[in-house]
Design a protein around this motif. Structure first.
Motif, PDB file in Angstrom:
ATOM      1  N   THR A  59      39.091  54.448  37.072  1.00 44.21           N
ATOM      2  CA  THR A  59      39.308  53.103  37.619  1.00 44.21           C
ATOM      3  C   THR A  59      39.568  53.188  39.117  1.00 44.21           C
ATOM      4  N   LEU A  60      40.393  54.136  39.523  1.00 43.21           N
ATOM      5  CA  LEU A  60      40.675  54.317  40.950  1.00 43.21           C
ATOM      6  C   LEU A  60      39.397  54.677  41.712  1.00 43.21           C
ATOM      7  N   LEU A  61      38.680  55.699  41.240  1.00 40.35           N
ATOM      8  CA  LEU A  61      37.518  56.189  41.981  1.00 40.35           C
ATOM      9  C   LEU A  61      36.392  55.156  42.044  1.00 40.35           C
ATOM     10  N   GLU A  62      36.055  54.563  40.905  1.00 40.94           N
ATOM     11  CA  GLU A  62      34.984  53.568  40.917  1.00 40.94           C
ATOM     12  C   GLU A  62      35.425  52.304  41.647  1.00 40.94           C
ATOM     13  N   GLY A  63      36.686  51.933  41.479  1.00 40.32           N
ATOM     14  CA  GLY A  63      37.208  50.760  42.176  1.00 40.32           C
ATOM     15  C   GLY A  63      37.229  50.938  43.687  1.00 40.32           C
ATOM     16  N   ARG A  64      37.566  52.142  44.160  1.00 42.35           N
ATOM     17  CA  ARG A  64      37.573  52.421  45.606  1.00 42.35           C
ATOM     18  C   ARG A  64      36.158  52.373  46.173  1.00 42.35           C
ATOM     19  N   ARG A  65      35.166  52.784  45.377  1.00 39.29           N
ATOM     20  CA  ARG A  65      33.771  52.752  45.831  1.00 39.29           C
ATOM     21  C   ARG A  65      33.196  51.339  45.813  1.00 39.29           C
ATOM     22  N   SER A  66      33.832  50.489  45.033  1.00 40.36           N
ATOM     23  CA  SER A  66      33.330  49.122  44.901  1.00 40.36           C
ATOM     24  C   SER A  66      33.446  48.401  46.245  1.00 40.36           C
ATOM     25  N   GLY A  67      32.386  47.755  46.623  1.00 40.54           N
ATOM     26  CA  GLY A  67      32.417  47.022  47.886  1.00 40.54           C
ATOM     27  C   GLY A  67      32.779  45.568  47.705  1.00 40.54           C
ATOM     28  N   GLY A  68      33.020  45.177  46.463  1.00 46.99           N
ATOM     29  CA  GLY A  68      33.240  43.757  46.183  1.00 46.99           C
ATOM     30  C   GLY A  68      34.691  43.325  46.306  1.00 46.99           C
ATOM     31  N   ARG A  69      34.867  42.088  45.972  1.00 52.41           N
ATOM     32  CA  ARG A  69      36.194  41.492  45.971  1.00 52.41           C
ATOM     33  C   ARG A  69      36.811  41.654  44.570  1.00 52.41           C
ATOM     34  N   VAL A  70      38.091  41.435  44.481  1.00 50.68           N
ATOM     35  CA  VAL A  70      38.791  41.500  43.197  1.00 50.68           C
ATOM     36  C   VAL A  70      38.237  40.429  42.269  1.00 50.68           C
ATOM     37  N   ASN A  71      38.030  40.794  41.031  1.00 47.15           N
ATOM     38  CA  ASN A  71      37.629  39.863  39.992  1.00 47.15           C
ATOM     39  C   ASN A  71      38.929  39.277  39.439  1.00 47.15           C
ATOM     40  N   TRP A  72      39.298  38.108  39.930  1.00 55.00           N
ATOM     41  CA  TRP A  72      40.602  37.528  39.590  1.00 55.00           C
ATOM     42  C   TRP A  72      40.756  37.171  38.119  1.00 55.00           C
ATOM     43  N   PRO A  73      39.724  36.648  37.432  1.00 55.99           N
ATOM     44  CA  PRO A  73      39.899  36.403  35.992  1.00 55.99           C
ATOM     45  C   PRO A  73      40.206  37.687  35.222  1.00 55.99           C
ATOM     46  N   ALA A  74      39.524  38.782  35.557  1.00 56.93           N
ATOM     47  CA  ALA A  74      39.810  40.061  34.884  1.00 56.93           C
ATOM     48  C   ALA A  74      41.212  40.539  35.224  1.00 56.93           C
ATOM     49  N   PHE A  75      41.615  40.375  36.470  1.00 56.36           N
ATOM     50  CA  PHE A  75      42.958  40.790  36.864  1.00 56.36           C
ATOM     51  C   PHE A  75      44.007  39.943  36.136  1.00 56.36           C
ATOM     52  N   LEU A  76      43.746  38.656  35.991  1.00 67.10           N
ATOM     53  CA  LEU A  76      44.669  37.779  35.262  1.00 67.10           C
ATOM     54  C   LEU A  76      44.806  38.234  33.806  1.00 67.10           C
TER      55      LEU A  76
END
Length: 176
Positions: A59-76
């Motif tokens: 999650t850390l590695l792929e998330g750090r490579r992600s160039g996008g914004r936070v997916n707020w519904p998933a975070f919620l």
């Protein structure tokens, strides 16, 4: 907020949460063993450590490579899973553990979230394994670890728990 910013924060939160839970599990394990607990499924226990550590790192590695914004519904969804996780742990009390420990004379818990689902902790973990990576754009991690977790739970862990509960109920002359 960028996903690459949230990813390390999620890792820190998850690491601290899991370490506190392991500390609680160890205390509950000591109590259970002092009261004659029998452990089931010991052989598969390390697989869950590998799964969770791998999930957090991916999650850390792929998330750090992600160039996008936070997916707020998933975070919620991830945030909403946390009180559910706490509810399960509070409901089980000293019986909550990361191991399958059956204490003689104990009763099967059927209150709280256990009225709604037979294995609510696993539902919460499944929600976390999908929602945390999706929140930071790590869809490959969400997919891979959701499938790995489902396989471990459905093929190994839940059958081991059910066997333990059946053996305990038969020993007491009751139905599980």
């Amino acid at each position: 907020m960028k996903a690459r910013t949230l990813a390390p924060l999620l890792l820190v939160f998850l690491a601290v949460q899991r370490l506190f839970e392991l500390r609680l599990a160890r205390a509950n394990e000591r109590w259970a063993r002092e009261h004659g607990a029998v452990e089931y499924g010991r052989e598969h226990y390390p697989l869950f450590f590998v799964l969770h550590a791998g999930w957090m790192l991916a999650t850390l590695l792929e998330g750090r490579r992600s160039g996008g914004r936070v997916n707020w519904p998933a975070f919620l969804l991830f945030v909403l899973a946390q009180p559910l996780r706490s509810w399960v742990i509070r409901t089980l009390g000293r019986s909550w553990n990361t191991r399958i420990l059956i204490v003689p004379g104990g009763e099967r818990v059927r209150r709280g979230p256990f009225r709604l689902l037979p294995h609510p902790n696993y539902a919460v973990v499944a929600l976390e394994l999908a929602s945390a990576p999706l929140a930071v754009g790590a869809w490959r991690t969400a997919l891979a670890f959701t499938l790995l977790n489902a396989a471990l739970l459905l093929l190994i862990r839940i059958p081991a728990e059910e066997r333990a509960l059946r053996a305990y109920a038969q020993g007491r002359g009751e139905r599980s």
